[in-house]
Design a protein around this motif. Structure first.
Motif, PDB file in Angstrom:
ATOM      1  N   UNK A 187      56.951   6.885  73.263  1.00  0.00           N
ATOM      2  CA  UNK A 187      58.010   6.546  74.364  1.00  0.00           C
ATOM      3  C   UNK A 187      58.979   6.897  73.702  1.00  0.00           C
ATOM      4  N   UNK A 188      59.172   7.115  72.333  1.00  0.00           N
ATOM      5  CA  UNK A 188      60.336   8.036  72.009  1.00  0.00           C
ATOM      6  C   UNK A 188      60.272   8.491  70.410  1.00  0.00           C
ATOM      7  N   UNK A 189      61.698   9.017  69.712  1.00  0.00           N
ATOM      8  CA  UNK A 189      61.238   9.920  68.625  1.00  0.00           C
ATOM      9  C   UNK A 189      60.804   8.554  67.965  1.00  0.00           C
ATOM     10  N   UNK A 190      61.409   7.393  67.533  1.00  0.00           N
ATOM     11  CA  UNK A 190      61.612   6.527  66.294  1.00  0.00           C
ATOM     12  C   UNK A 190      59.881   5.992  66.520  1.00  0.00           C
ATOM     13  N   UNK A 191      59.555   5.939  67.440  1.00  0.00           N
ATOM     14  CA  UNK A 191      57.814   5.936  68.073  1.00  0.00           C
ATOM     15  C   UNK A 191      56.929   6.351  67.274  1.00  0.00           C
ATOM     16  N   UNK A 192      57.739   7.734  67.470  1.00  0.00           N
ATOM     17  CA  UNK A 192      56.353   9.258  67.394  1.00  0.00           C
ATOM     18  C   UNK A 192      56.267   9.023  65.728  1.00  0.00           C
ATOM     19  N   UNK A 193      57.590   8.733  65.283  1.00  0.00           N
ATOM     20  CA  UNK A 193      58.023   8.830  63.326  1.00  0.00           C
ATOM     21  C   UNK A 193      56.712   7.906  63.336  1.00  0.00           C
ATOM     22  N   UNK A 194      57.201   6.516  63.145  1.00  0.00           N
ATOM     23  CA  UNK A 194      56.015   5.376  62.731  1.00  0.00           C
ATOM     24  C   UNK A 194      54.560   5.340  62.890  1.00  0.00           C
ATOM     25  N   UNK A 195      54.942   6.005  63.974  1.00  0.00           N
ATOM     26  CA  UNK A 195      53.161   5.784  64.193  1.00  0.00           C
ATOM     27  C   UNK A 195      52.132   7.037  63.224  1.00  0.00           C
ATOM     28  N   UNK A 196      52.946   8.392  63.166  1.00  0.00           N
ATOM     29  CA  UNK A 196      52.128   9.231  62.490  1.00  0.00           C
ATOM     30  C   UNK A 196      52.341   8.947  60.825  1.00  0.00           C
ATOM     31  N   UNK A 197      53.715   7.921  60.609  1.00  0.00           N
ATOM     32  CA  UNK A 197      53.615   7.480  59.129  1.00  0.00           C
ATOM     33  C   UNK A 197      52.013   6.281  59.142  1.00  0.00           C
ATOM     34  N   UNK A 198      51.641   6.148  59.994  1.00  0.00           N
ATOM     35  CA  UNK A 198      50.852   5.361  59.851  1.00  0.00           C
ATOM     36  C   UNK A 198      48.900   5.782  59.500  1.00  0.00           C
ATOM     37  N   UNK A 199      49.620   7.691  59.504  1.00  0.00           N
ATOM     38  CA  UNK A 199      48.255   8.506  58.731  1.00  0.00           C
ATOM     39  C   UNK A 199      47.850   7.652  57.414  1.00  0.00           C
ATOM     40  N   UNK A 200      48.694   7.281  56.630  1.00  0.00           N
ATOM     41  CA  UNK A 200      48.706   6.774  54.924  1.00  0.00           C
ATOM     42  C   UNK A 200      47.500   5.611  55.658  1.00  0.00           C
ATOM     43  N   UNK A 201      47.772   4.644  55.935  1.00  0.00           N
ATOM     44  CA  UNK A 201      47.200   3.332  56.620  1.00  0.00           C
ATOM     45  C   UNK A 201      45.307   4.142  55.588  1.00  0.00           C
ATOM     46  N   UNK A 202      45.041   5.074  56.187  1.00  0.00           N
ATOM     47  CA  UNK A 202      43.898   5.437  56.368  1.00  0.00           C
ATOM     48  C   UNK A 202      42.876   5.784  54.711  1.00  0.00           C
ATOM     49  N   UNK A 203      44.218   6.221  54.192  1.00  0.00           N
ATOM     50  CA  UNK A 203      44.170   7.367  52.587  1.00  0.00           C
ATOM     51  C   UNK A 203      43.276   6.132  51.737  1.00  0.00           C
ATOM     52  N   UNK A 204      43.747   4.791  51.613  1.00  0.00           N
ATOM     53  CA  UNK A 204      43.266   3.601  50.789  1.00  0.00           C
ATOM     54  C   UNK A 204      41.681   3.663  51.694  1.00  0.00           C
ATOM     55  N   UNK A 205      40.732   3.486  52.983  1.00  0.00           N
ATOM     56  CA  UNK A 205      40.239   3.092  53.729  1.00  0.00           C
ATOM     57  C   UNK A 205      39.196   4.405  52.908  1.00  0.00           C
ATOM     58  N   UNK A 206      39.725   5.466  53.396  1.00  0.00           N
ATOM     59  CA  UNK A 206      38.893   7.047  52.365  1.00  0.00           C
ATOM     60  C   UNK A 206      37.894   6.303  51.267  1.00  0.00           C
ATOM     61  N   UNK A 207      39.091   5.674  50.371  1.00  0.00           N
ATOM     62  CA  UNK A 207      38.640   5.976  48.922  1.00  0.00           C
ATOM     63  C   UNK A 207      37.746   4.125  48.908  1.00  0.00           C
ATOM     64  N   UNK A 208      38.169   3.605  50.065  1.00  0.00           N
ATOM     65  CA  UNK A 208      37.305   2.058  49.952  1.00  0.00           C
ATOM     66  C   UNK A 208      35.445   3.208  50.570  1.00  0.00           C
ATOM     67  N   UNK A 209      35.761   3.738  51.291  1.00  0.00           N
ATOM     68  CA  UNK A 209      34.322   3.682  51.893  1.00  0.00           C
ATOM     69  C   UNK A 209      34.112   4.809  50.317  1.00  0.00           C
ATOM     70  N   UNK A 210      34.862   5.935  49.508  1.00  0.00           N
ATOM     71  CA  UNK A 210      33.424   6.451  48.550  1.00  0.00           C
ATOM     72  C   UNK A 210      32.907   5.449  47.655  1.00  0.00           C
ATOM     73  N   UNK A 211      33.954   4.887  47.720  1.00  0.00           N
ATOM     74  CA  UNK A 211      33.909   3.192  45.881  1.00  0.00           C
ATOM     75  C   UNK A 211      31.970   3.551  46.098  1.00  0.00           C
ATOM     76  N   UNK A 212      31.702   2.603  47.671  1.00  0.00           N
ATOM     77  CA  UNK A 212      30.238   2.359  48.376  1.00  0.00           C
ATOM     78  C   UNK A 212      29.621   3.153  48.482  1.00  0.00           C
ATOM     79  N   UNK A 213      29.822   4.531  49.065  1.00  0.00           N
ATOM     80  CA  UNK A 213      28.871   5.732  49.394  1.00  0.00           C
ATOM     81  C   UNK A 213      29.008   6.337  48.694  1.00  0.00           C
TER      82      UNK A 213
END
Ligand SMILES: [Zn+2]
Length: 227
Positions: A187-213
């Motif tokens: 809808x606007x640039x702020x939403x885009x920037x904050x949304x793109x920042x959300x990619x950082x949330x996947x980082x701990x998820x990937x590390x979590x997976x690796x500890x169990x796989x």
């Protein structure tokens, strides 16, 4: 490109079994992790222009620090460097370096000619895969399936979390991807920037997976993977 980048990280686990999937995921997406930070700092610019390409409505006005070839060589070296001093994963430094660089190469295939070779340069590259929706879905979908299959063949779940956490993330990725491709523009640039920042949330998820796989080769040798 989104899930295509992560397909590279999933496949890379096979050749860098001691390196965490989290580190590999950070590597393949490093420039896109930096991008929203640089946007928020005002160092780089983007516009929302519906119809810019068939797949993305984004006009990447300026992003030389996160996405130029020269800057990416620097980011790749920065990320891979620490592995060189850790004896057990020294050879993985090359894999991490290649993972970071794969982002630029895949972006160069997807984007229209807007990727700079170096900051301040006037030469921009991009083969424009995003001008075709079927071609984008075919290329990225195939990469993702191959990446997931390679990862599943080279790792083994240590427990239920290793199965559930992995598949949950893959489902989230596919939903995110389809919403990105077929959903309305931000809808606007702020939403885009904050949304793109959300990619950082996947980082701990990937590390979590690796500890169990762990990688099968590492699990069988009885030593744990490095973080
Ligand atoms: Zn990118």
């Amino acid at each position: 490109m989104f899930i295509g980048h992560f397909a590279v990280a999933l496949a890379a686990k096979k050749v860098a079994p001691r390196t965490s999937l989290g580190t590999l995921a950070v590597a393949v997406d490093f420039t896109d992790l930096l991008w929203p930070i640089f946007l928020l700092l005002g160092w780089e610019q983007v516009r929302i222009v519906p119809g810019m390409t068939i797949v993305t409505p984004l006009d990447f006005v300026s992003y030389p620090l996160s996405h130029s070839l020269l800057a990416d060589i620097g980011w790749a070296s920065l990320l891979a460097g620490p592995c060189l001093i850790r004896k057990r994963i020294r050879k993985d430094a090359l894999v991490i370096w290649a993972c970071v660089m794969s982002h630029w190469i895949l972006d160069a295939i997807s984007h229209r000619p807007d990727l700079p070779l170096y900051p301040g340069g006037g030469v921009f590259v991009g083969l424009g895969l995003w001008n075709s929706l079927p071609a984008t879905l075919l290329v990225e979908g195939t990469m993702f399936v191959v990446g997931v299959a390679t990862y599943l063949r080279s790792t083994r779940a240590r427990d239920k979390t290793g199965v559930i956490a992995f598949w949950a993330l893959m489902i989230v990725f596919v939903i995110f991807y389809l919403a990105n491709v077929f959903g309305p523009p931000p809808p606007n640039l702020t939403a885009l920037k904050i949304g793109a920042l959300g990619a950082w949330l996947f980082v701990p998820w990937f590390y979590w997976i690796d500890r169990h796989r762990p990688a099968i080769s590492i699990a069988e040798s009885g030593t744990s993977a490095d973080p």
